[in-house]
Design a protein around this motif. Structure first.
Motif, PDB file in Angstrom:
ATOM      1  N   LEU A  23       1.235   5.050   3.993  1.00 17.87           N
ATOM      2  CA  LEU A  23       0.362   6.135   3.544  1.00 17.87           C
ATOM      3  C   LEU A  23      -0.337   5.696   2.263  1.00 17.87           C
ATOM      4  N   LEU A  24      -1.419   6.377   1.908  1.00 18.70           N
ATOM      5  CA  LEU A  24      -2.196   5.984   0.741  1.00 18.70           C
ATOM      6  C   LEU A  24      -1.336   5.914  -0.521  1.00 18.70           C
ATOM      7  N   GLY A  25      -0.524   6.910  -0.789  1.00 13.25           N
ATOM      8  CA  GLY A  25       0.312   6.909  -1.990  1.00 13.25           C
ATOM      9  C   GLY A  25       1.271   5.728  -2.019  1.00 13.25           C
ATOM     10  N   GLU A  26       1.844   5.404  -0.853  1.00 16.87           N
ATOM     11  CA  GLU A  26       2.749   4.252  -0.763  1.00 16.87           C
ATOM     12  C   GLU A  26       1.986   2.952  -0.973  1.00 16.87           C
ATOM     13  N   ALA A  27       0.792   2.868  -0.395  1.00 18.68           N
ATOM     14  CA  ALA A  27      -0.029   1.659  -0.546  1.00 18.68           C
ATOM     15  C   ALA A  27      -0.426   1.472  -2.010  1.00 18.68           C
ATOM     16  N   LEU A  28      -0.790   2.560  -2.680  1.00 19.90           N
ATOM     17  CA  LEU A  28      -1.132   2.478  -4.104  1.00 19.90           C
ATOM     18  C   LEU A  28       0.066   2.007  -4.923  1.00 19.90           C
ATOM     19  N   ALA A  29       1.245   2.533  -4.606  1.00 23.06           N
ATOM     20  CA  ALA A  29       2.456   2.127  -5.332  1.00 23.06           C
ATOM     21  C   ALA A  29       2.750   0.651  -5.113  1.00 23.06           C
ATOM     22  N   ALA A  30       2.560   0.160  -3.888  1.00 18.93           N
ATOM     23  CA  ALA A  30       2.813  -1.256  -3.596  1.00 18.93           C
ATOM     24  C   ALA A  30       1.822  -2.146  -4.344  1.00 18.93           C
ATOM     25  N   VAL A  31       0.553  -1.760  -4.360  1.00 19.01           N
ATOM     26  CA  VAL A  31      -0.465  -2.522  -5.095  1.00 19.01           C
ATOM     27  C   VAL A  31      -0.127  -2.524  -6.584  1.00 19.01           C
ATOM     28  N   ALA A  32       0.246  -1.370  -7.116  1.00 15.94           N
ATOM     29  CA  ALA A  32       0.579  -1.267  -8.540  1.00 15.94           C
ATOM     30  C   ALA A  32       1.810  -2.106  -8.880  1.00 15.94           C
ATOM     31  N   ASP A  33       2.810  -2.092  -8.011  1.00 10.60           N
ATOM     32  CA  ASP A  33       4.020  -2.888  -8.255  1.00 10.60           C
ATOM     33  C   ASP A  33       3.702  -4.381  -8.310  1.00 10.60           C
ATOM     34  N   ARG A  34       2.899  -4.844  -7.347  1.00  7.93           N
ATOM     35  CA  ARG A  34       2.525  -6.270  -7.342  1.00  7.93           C
ATOM     36  C   ARG A  34       1.708  -6.617  -8.587  1.00  7.93           C
ATOM     37  N   TRP A  35       0.798  -5.733  -8.972  1.00  8.93           N
ATOM     38  CA  TRP A  35      -0.029  -5.964 -10.155  1.00  8.93           C
ATOM     39  C   TRP A  35       0.848  -6.021 -11.409  1.00  8.93           C
ATOM     40  N   ALA A  36       1.796  -5.097 -11.518  1.00 13.19           N
ATOM     41  CA  ALA A  36       2.694  -5.062 -12.682  1.00 13.19           C
ATOM     42  C   ALA A  36       3.537  -6.333 -12.752  1.00 13.19           C
ATOM     43  N   GLU A  37       3.996  -6.838 -11.610  1.00 13.58           N
ATOM     44  CA  GLU A  37       4.756  -8.095 -11.595  1.00 13.58           C
ATOM     45  C   GLU A  37       3.921  -9.258 -12.103  1.00 13.58           C
TER      46      GLU A  37
END
Length: 164
Positions: A23-37
């Protein structure tokens, strides 16, 4: 290759991979997690309102806007934290990306001298009858808000046909 295999692949290729299985919220969280790493800058992701389906075009535009906003933070902001909020309202979905970085004067960035990232974000959102607002001030961080209208529940074309 059959005659109708190519169009499906081209449309499929336009949809961000992160949205294929989430879902969009999950996809945003995954993108944000990778970016933060990659950057070492923490990102807090929040979803508010009642999550409901929106068009694939709106999902893609919001996800790509988040990706571009995060890329801009990494390149320019020197931020120590970022907040990403996805809000579902009755008639629109809103993506807010805020950072505590160095900020900038947004006035020149909206014209020809501005970066392509903000221009691309604006075009992507406005192409869906939405708006993109950029608030920033040198030394005070930046906030980007992308708003895309959605049909209120019960007013879709399907509902209209069912009542006819």
């Amino acid at each position: 290759m059959s005659g109708n295999a190519w169009p499906g692949r081209s449309v499929h290729a336009l949809r961000p991979e992160a949205l294929e299985t989430a879902l969009l919220g999950e996809a945003l969280a995954a993108v944000a997690d990778r970016w933060a790493e990659r950057t070492g800058v923490p990102v807090q992701v929040t979803t508010t309102g009642t999550v409901r389906p929106i068009t694939p075009e709106a999902e893609s535009a919001l996800l790509r806007t988040a990706q571009e906003a995060l890329a801009n933070v990494a390149k320019h902001a020197a931020a120590t934290r970022v907040g990403l909020t996805l809000s579902y309202l009755d008639d629109e979905v809103i993506l807010d990306v805020r950072d505590d970085g160095r900020g900038f004067d947004p006035a020149p960035a909206t014209g020809a001298a501005g970066g392509f990232g903000l221009v691309a974000m604006r075009q992507r959102i406005e192409g869906l009858s939405g708006t993109l607002d950029v608030e920033s001030e040198p030394g005070l961080g930046t906030a980007i808000s992308a708003r895309i209208p959605i049909e209120p529940a019960g007013t879709s074309a399907e509902s209209a046909r069912a009542g006819a």
